[in-house]
Design a protein around this motif. Structure first.
Motif, PDB file in Angstrom:
ATOM      1  N   ASN A 140       0.833  -1.264   0.041  1.00  0.00           N
ATOM      2  CA  ASN A 140      -0.008   0.039   0.037  1.00  0.00           C
ATOM      3  C   ASN A 140       0.872   1.266   0.007  1.00  0.00           C
ATOM      4  O   ASN A 140       1.384   1.553   1.140  1.00  0.00           O
ATOM      5  N   PRO A 141       1.125   1.959  -1.332  1.00  0.00           N
ATOM      6  CA  PRO A 141       1.864   3.086  -1.337  1.00  0.00           C
ATOM      7  C   PRO A 141       1.469   4.310  -0.417  1.00  0.00           C
ATOM      8  O   PRO A 141       2.304   5.331  -0.081  1.00  0.00           O
ATOM      9  N   ASP A 142       0.319   4.154   0.073  1.00  0.00           N
ATOM     10  CA  ASP A 142      -0.096   5.349   1.244  1.00  0.00           C
ATOM     11  C   ASP A 142      -0.132   5.182   2.596  1.00  0.00           C
ATOM     12  O   ASP A 142      -0.560   5.776   3.331  1.00  0.00           O
ATOM     13  N   TYR A 143       0.708   3.651   2.858  1.00  0.00           N
ATOM     14  CA  TYR A 143       0.481   3.404   4.387  1.00  0.00           C
ATOM     15  C   TYR A 143       0.972   4.379   5.061  1.00  0.00           C
ATOM     16  O   TYR A 143       2.246   4.961   4.901  1.00  0.00           O
ATOM     17  N   GLY A 144       0.420   4.621   6.191  1.00  0.00           N
ATOM     18  CA  GLY A 144       1.105   5.596   7.469  1.00  0.00           C
ATOM     19  C   GLY A 144       0.852   4.758   8.831  1.00  0.00           C
ATOM     20  O   GLY A 144      -0.316   4.552   9.178  1.00  0.00           O
ATOM     21  N   LEU A 145       1.957   4.550   9.398  1.00  0.00           N
ATOM     22  CA  LEU A 145       1.722   3.616  10.948  1.00  0.00           C
ATOM     23  C   LEU A 145       0.755   4.433  11.863  1.00  0.00           C
ATOM     24  O   LEU A 145       0.100   3.840  12.388  1.00  0.00           O
ATOM     25  N   VAL A 146       0.917   5.793  11.980  1.00  0.00           N
ATOM     26  CA  VAL A 146       0.363   6.526  12.944  1.00  0.00           C
ATOM     27  C   VAL A 146      -1.297   6.240  12.734  1.00  0.00           C
ATOM     28  O   VAL A 146      -1.956   5.836  13.921  1.00  0.00           O
ATOM     29  N   THR A 147      -1.731   6.653  11.613  1.00  0.00           N
ATOM     30  CA  THR A 147      -3.054   6.522  11.360  1.00  0.00           C
ATOM     31  C   THR A 147      -3.570   5.242  11.463  1.00  0.00           C
ATOM     32  O   THR A 147      -4.704   4.985  11.975  1.00  0.00           O
ATOM     33  N   GLU A 148      -2.771   4.300  11.196  1.00  0.00           N
ATOM     34  CA  GLU A 148      -3.130   2.834  10.879  1.00  0.00           C
ATOM     35  C   GLU A 148      -3.264   2.198  12.375  1.00  0.00           C
ATOM     36  O   GLU A 148      -4.253   1.547  12.676  1.00  0.00           O
ATOM     37  N   ALA A 149      -2.314   2.817  13.288  1.00  0.00           N
ATOM     38  CA  ALA A 149      -2.194   2.536  14.932  1.00  0.00           C
ATOM     39  C   ALA A 149      -3.500   3.083  15.815  1.00  0.00           C
ATOM     40  O   ALA A 149      -3.742   2.640  16.777  1.00  0.00           O
ATOM     41  N   TYR A 150      -4.044   3.977  15.142  1.00  0.00           N
ATOM     42  CA  TYR A 150      -5.134   4.851  15.829  1.00  0.00           C
ATOM     43  C   TYR A 150      -6.320   3.885  16.466  1.00  0.00           C
ATOM     44  O   TYR A 150      -6.741   3.949  17.602  1.00  0.00           O
ATOM     45  N   PRO A 151      -6.901   3.196  15.543  1.00  0.00           N
ATOM     46  CA  PRO A 151      -7.822   2.124  16.202  1.00  0.00           C
ATOM     47  C   PRO A 151      -7.405   1.327  17.342  1.00  0.00           C
ATOM     48  O   PRO A 151      -7.991   1.089  18.317  1.00  0.00           O
ATOM     49  N   PHE A 152      -6.081   0.646  17.269  1.00  0.00           N
ATOM     50  CA  PHE A 152      -5.422  -0.043  18.412  1.00  0.00           C
ATOM     51  C   PHE A 152      -5.593   0.679  19.583  1.00  0.00           C
ATOM     52  O   PHE A 152      -5.708   0.350  20.829  1.00  0.00           O
ATOM     53  N   VAL A 153      -4.786   2.121  19.343  1.00  0.00           N
ATOM     54  CA  VAL A 153      -4.606   3.188  20.610  1.00  0.00           C
ATOM     55  C   VAL A 153      -5.923   3.465  21.083  1.00  0.00           C
ATOM     56  O   VAL A 153      -6.252   3.435  22.565  1.00  0.00           O
ATOM     57  N   ALA A 154      -7.050   3.473  20.322  1.00  0.00           N
ATOM     58  CA  ALA A 154      -8.500   3.709  20.896  1.00  0.00           C
ATOM     59  C   ALA A 154      -8.912   2.660  21.709  1.00  0.00           C
ATOM     60  O   ALA A 154      -9.405   2.996  22.714  1.00  0.00           O
ATOM     61  N   ARG A 155      -8.752   1.497  21.219  1.00  0.00           N
ATOM     62  CA  ARG A 155      -9.066   0.267  22.040  1.00  0.00           C
ATOM     63  C   ARG A 155      -8.447   0.203  23.446  1.00  0.00           C
ATOM     64  O   ARG A 155      -9.230  -0.115  24.384  1.00  0.00           O
ATOM     65  N   LYS A 156      -7.151   0.565  23.267  1.00  0.00           N
ATOM     66  CA  LYS A 156      -6.459   0.404  24.835  1.00  0.00           C
ATOM     67  C   LYS A 156      -6.957   1.571  25.750  1.00  0.00           C
ATOM     68  O   LYS A 156      -6.890   1.360  26.826  1.00  0.00           O
ATOM     69  N   LEU A 157      -7.186   2.701  25.077  1.00  0.00           N
ATOM     70  CA  LEU A 157      -7.736   3.684  25.828  1.00  0.00           C
ATOM     71  C   LEU A 157      -9.354   3.362  26.613  1.00  0.00           C
ATOM     72  O   LEU A 157      -9.207   3.607  27.730  1.00  0.00           O
ATOM     73  N   LEU A 158      -9.860   2.832  25.815  1.00  0.00           N
ATOM     74  CA  LEU A 158     -11.292   2.638  26.191  1.00  0.00           C
ATOM     75  C   LEU A 158     -11.369   1.439  27.225  1.00  0.00           C
ATOM     76  O   LEU A 158     -12.384   1.001  28.086  1.00  0.00           O
ATOM     77  N   ARG A 159     -10.414   0.495  27.057  1.00  0.00           N
ATOM     78  CA  ARG A 159     -10.250  -0.791  27.919  1.00  0.00           C
ATOM     79  C   ARG A 159      -9.682  -0.747  29.246  1.00  0.00           C
ATOM     80  O   ARG A 159     -10.134  -1.129  30.297  1.00  0.00           O
ATOM     81  N   GLU A 160      -8.504   0.168  29.446  1.00  0.00           N
ATOM     82  CA  GLU A 160      -7.540  -0.211  30.684  1.00  0.00           C
ATOM     83  C   GLU A 160      -8.146   1.058  31.363  1.00  0.00           C
ATOM     84  O   GLU A 160      -8.302   2.231  30.972  1.00  0.00           O
TER      85      GLU A 160
END
Length: 561
Positions: A202-222
């Motif tokens: 994926n030539p448009d891949y960006g880790l920060v925006t791709e990581a956002y859902p994981f971080v959001a789940r972590k914020l809501l869980r812990e």
């Protein structure tokens, strides 16, 4: 488990380098690799620091459901819990371009000093990090920098652009004494190599925006304090103030982060940044899906924060309603008057001492609800007559126990109201106003009238709300009648016909504008029908917890009498 500090046992695996796979496989498995990396980095605290293409293998034969193998843990780094929490906060701030708060994260990570010049750091962060967040790797980053400083495709630009870039570089070198901790350098290495593989698919891949859902789940869980603070930082930033004088919870941001945890994010700047102040226009989660996620263990942290918010908000609205209703009742209470002149005789009713019975509210409510639940269970298995008799006996027992544990106080009605519902501070009034505005926008102005405590002065609004809700109760959930059937509907129509036109709910016309309160009831009914047994248990427990918290507040206030 065969390896020790002096003996390394390895296993042979057959597979293909992920970078040699087709784009579909790369896009599918890089998401797995990304999740694996984020779990190591933000949960375990020990992460693989060299995920280059040769260390990411697509297995020829999946093992235990796994298709991706991560090889060679010879280079790893370790993180302290506080650093993991700060990186979570930094990803949130970076994803929504909040560079002012990102400075604090960098200070906590020892990248920037405490006394750094924020007026210089924030603009440079914007220039250096915004192109990276857009994704696309080093080539896209270079293109963005050239565009930012006014260079053409051959690297030739105006003198002003070159001078601006030189000034920025000198500012970084001379005025901002930053440092890179060893573990952070390894994180950067891992990110760069992982992105390199992802970009082939994926030539448009960006880790920060791709990581956002994981971080959001972590914020809501812990529910650790550090994560709670990061979550509050996201949710409390959209205007309005709560009773503590701080920014009130943003309902839009709540929906945004819930959708983000489910993989649906609103984006800005052509899909560059996560827009936490908007709900996705397309692909937004259904209310049932949001409710189920909120009631699951995955949202434990968020649920704890919302419980406190609901407790505070309901307490304010109830206090406001009681004070307004009591003031109106006291003003209209009959008093003996001197004939002809009409001068009142004696003190006003609210100033006359009288005995009041104060039961133990929390224990009485718990007993009453437990009895109601057991009576419902008995009726559900067919014990109708005996169940009703037992229920009546249990209710009498609860009343007797409450009366035996009650105490009698002698005070004035005005003092009782002031004790139960203390006057709202200016901050509390502002917060209550924001809550009633939210109710008006979502449920209609009549519901806001009830929430503001103006029901006695505007009884028509109360009538429209109550009758509208009852009229909407003819539907059924899972085949069970909610409104009571045609007979109940006939009685309701007869009662409605006796009321003034202004006190009647809007007519049930398919072409008329929908009643917000009725729409909300229908939405709530739909959500309730979609909940599982476990969801309902959690919902009941949350409601009981909120009820007991409000009654405990009331008991604490009454204790001074």
């Amino acid at each position: 488990h065969l390896s020790t500090r002096k003996l390394l046992v390895t296993e042979w695996v057959d597979g293909k380098k992920l970078s040699d796979c087709n784009k579909d496989d790369i896009n599918k498995l890089i998401a797995v690799g990304q999740e694996c990396f984020l779990v190591q980095l933000l949960q375990v605290g020990v992460f693989h620091s060299d995920p280059h293409p040769g260390n990411l293998l697509k297995l020829n034969t999946p093992k235990d459901g796994a298709e991706l193998c991560l090889l060679d843990f010879g280079l790893v780094a370790r993180l302290e819990q506080k650093d993991m929490d700060t990186i979570v906060s930094a990803i949130i701030h970076l994803a929504n371009r909040n560079y002012a708060d990102l400075v604090d994260d960098f200070i906590s990570l020892d990248i920037l000093p405490q006394d750094c010049d924020r007026s210089k750091v924030v603009p440079l962060m914007d220039k250096a990090l915004s192109p990276y967040v857009k994704g696309g790797g080093a080539k896209r980053y270079e293109e963005e920098l050239k565009r930012m400083y006014g260079f053409d495709e051959d690297g030739v630009g105006a003198i002003g652009g070159f001078q601006s870039m030189t000034n920025d570089l000198l500012t970084v070198l001379n005025d901002i004494p930053f440092s890179i901790p060893p573990y952070f350098a390894l994180i950067a290495r891992a990110v760069v190599t992982l992105e390199g593989v992802a970009l082939t698919g994926n030539p448009d891949y960006g880790l920060v925006t791709e990581a956002y859902p994981f971080v959001a789940r972590k914020l809501l869980r812990e529910d650790r304090p550090e994560i709670q603070r990061a979550l509050a930082d996201v949710l409390y930033g959209g205007g309005g103030y709560n009773s503590d004088g701080v920014q009130a919870l943003s309902f839009t941001r709540l929906l945004s982060i819930l959708n983000g945890a489910l993989g649906n994010t609103a984006e800005t700047e052509g899909g560059t940044f996560v827009d936490i102040d908007s709900v996705p226009d397309e692909g937004a989660a259904e209310p049932v899906e949001l409710a189920r996620y909120l009631l699951s263990e995955k949202a434990e942290s968020l649920r704890g924060l919302l419980e406190k918010e609901l407790e505070e908000g309901l307490d304010l609205l109830l206090r406001q309603s009681l004070r307004k209703s009591a003031a109106l009742a006291f003003a209209n209470a009959p008093r003996p008057r001197v004939p002809f002149s009409g001068t009142p005789i004696g003190p006003p009713l609210e100033s006359l001492p009288a005995p009041f019975v104060l039961p133990p509210l929390v224990s009485t409510a718990q007993s009453a609800f437990d009895t109601a639940d057991s009576g419902h269970d008995a009726a559900s298995v067919g014990a109708s007559a005996s169940g009703e008799a037992n229920g009546a006996g249990a209710a009498a027992g609860i009343f007797g126990a409450a009366l035996a544990s009650s105490r009698v106080v002698v005070t004035t009605p005005l003092n009782l109201v002031e004790t139960i519902a203390p006057a709202l501070t200016r901050e509390e009034e502002l917060y209550a106003l924001s809550l009633t505005d939210l109710i008006a926008a979502s449920l209609g102005e009549d519901a806001a009238v009830v929430a503001r405590g103006d029901g006695l002065s505007e009884p028509e609004a109360v009538s429209r709300v109550v009758l509208g809700l009852l009229a909407g109760g003819d539907e059924s959930i899972d085949g069970a009648s909610v409104g009571g059937g045609g007979g109940a509907r006939g009685v309701l129509d007869a009662v409605t016909s006796l009321l003034p036109v202004t006190a009647r709910p809007p007519p049930r016309d398919a072409h008329a504008a929908a009643d917000p309160a009725a729409e909300a009831l229908e939405q709530l009914r739909h959500v309730a029908a979609g909940l599982t047994g476990d969801d309902r248990v959690m919902a009941d427990a949350t409601v009981a917890k909120l009820r007991d918290a409000l009654l405990t507040r009331l008991e604490t206030r009454l204790a001074v009498l």
